[in-house]
Design a protein around this motif. Sequence first.
Motif, PDB file in Angstrom:
ATOM      1  N   UNK A 111     -12.154  -4.656  -1.384  1.00 44.54           N
ATOM      2  CA  UNK A 111     -10.748  -6.014  -1.006  1.00 44.54           C
ATOM      3  C   UNK A 111     -10.150  -4.234  -0.348  1.00 44.54           C
ATOM      4  N   UNK A 112     -10.669  -3.038   0.176  1.00 43.28           N
ATOM      5  CA  UNK A 112     -10.140  -2.001   0.898  1.00 43.28           C
ATOM      6  C   UNK A 112     -10.806  -2.405   2.105  1.00 43.28           C
ATOM      7  N   UNK A 171      -5.337  -1.571   1.878  1.00 39.69           N
ATOM      8  CA  UNK A 171      -6.152  -1.514   3.509  1.00 39.69           C
ATOM      9  C   UNK A 171      -6.270  -0.047   3.239  1.00 39.69           C
ATOM     10  N   UNK A 172      -6.892   1.228   4.454  1.00 43.53           N
ATOM     11  CA  UNK A 172      -7.583   2.167   4.376  1.00 43.53           C
ATOM     12  C   UNK A 172      -6.210   3.029   5.709  1.00 43.53           C
ATOM     13  N   UNK A 176      -3.850   9.592   5.483  1.00 43.81           N
ATOM     14  CA  UNK A 176      -3.752  10.424   4.298  1.00 43.81           C
ATOM     15  C   UNK A 176      -5.134   9.449   3.181  1.00 43.81           C
ATOM     16  N   UNK A 177      -5.696  10.789   2.004  1.00 41.95           N
ATOM     17  CA  UNK A 177      -6.425  10.478   1.288  1.00 41.95           C
ATOM     18  C   UNK A 177      -6.284   8.752   0.055  1.00 41.95           C
ATOM     19  N   UNK A 279      -1.724   6.761  -8.378  1.00 40.07           N
ATOM     20  CA  UNK A 279      -1.648   6.403  -7.144  1.00 40.07           C
ATOM     21  C   UNK A 279      -3.181   6.034  -7.102  1.00 40.07           C
ATOM     22  N   UNK A 280      -3.404   4.960  -6.097  1.00 30.20           N
ATOM     23  CA  UNK A 280      -5.090   4.363  -6.597  1.00 30.20           C
ATOM     24  C   UNK A 280      -5.784   5.835  -5.641  1.00 30.20           C
TER      25      UNK A 280
END
Length: 360
Positions: A111-112, A171-172, A176-177, A279-280
């Motif tokens: 899904x990313x 989204x990627x 940031x990580x 945070x994911x």
Amino acid sequence: MDGIKYAVFTDKSIRLLGNNQYTSNVESGSTRTEIKHWVELFFGVKVISMNSHRLPGMGRRMGPMRYTMHYKCMIITLQPEKNLKKILYNTAIHLYKTSTPITRNRAVDSQVKSNSRNNLISGQQRHCGKGRKSRGIITARHRGGGHKRLYRKIDFRRNEKDISGRIVTIEYDPNRNAYICLIHYGDGEKRYILHPRGDIIGDTIVSGTEVPISMGNALPLSAAIHNIQITLGKGGQLARAASVVAKLIAKEGKSATLNLPFGEVRLISKNCSVTVGKVGNVGVNQKILGRDGSKRCLGKRPVVRGVVMNPVDHPHGGGEGRAPIGRKQPTTPWGYPALGRRSIKRNKYSDSLILRRRTK
């Protein structure tokens, strides 16, 4: 969910999915009651049973000095639920077939995506993120090169009050990580926010003072939080990296006491806005790049030890063969003490707000 490290995907764990049994690595110090509480709280599913065993030590040394893993493997059996199937469907993990070193033991979340919006992105300057200042002089070592990036404008303020929004994409973000997600609000506004762990595409979030304590909602101080404001109205500045979470310890008067992810305990205003949840992208620390070219694409250059340099380049350099550094304690390339000296400024305005300094 500090006790749960990350999910385990092996041939056995994939077969157990058919029986509603899910395999994860958890910290050794976590109890069964804590793990059960977090799983039922975040996924809304009743836990039937839990079986755990300690993993064998990695990289054992010969002799009395040995070290073992700091986490154990746990198989969690859950009660079948439609909502859980929806979560697993939207967070499917695809494993790569090993063809090159970069694809070995590599997985990707289906899904990313990487599909930025033109009105929410902006270009960076030529030297931005390259470790150079305006004259081209190196100010931060080990940076340079890398793929071109566009900056995503993230809504850290969450000032769309009492207007519900729907998560459209996850989204990627190359800057940031943590992952980011695109929100479509009811008034037509579109914004990016940090992706809270557990939220999936189609979920609804809202910001305000009287909103329910639910994953992704922004409200005044709550229990497990991230994207924390220091100054009221300025936007979130604390706990924004991937897989981090801060904890509310107490509220007293106009201030609240927070335990931050890096071990610091400090006071902030009780009216500051925060986002509920963690945070994911919790598996970012287990990511394997596979080759040095992947590190260079991220804009990171090689790191060289000072002891192998020449004396003109580093105080540790010089000598014949494997010579020691020739000093009582290690130093930086500019001669200042390294490995132990505190670099924070004294008499800072925030000293009165910090109750306990960071431990590392």
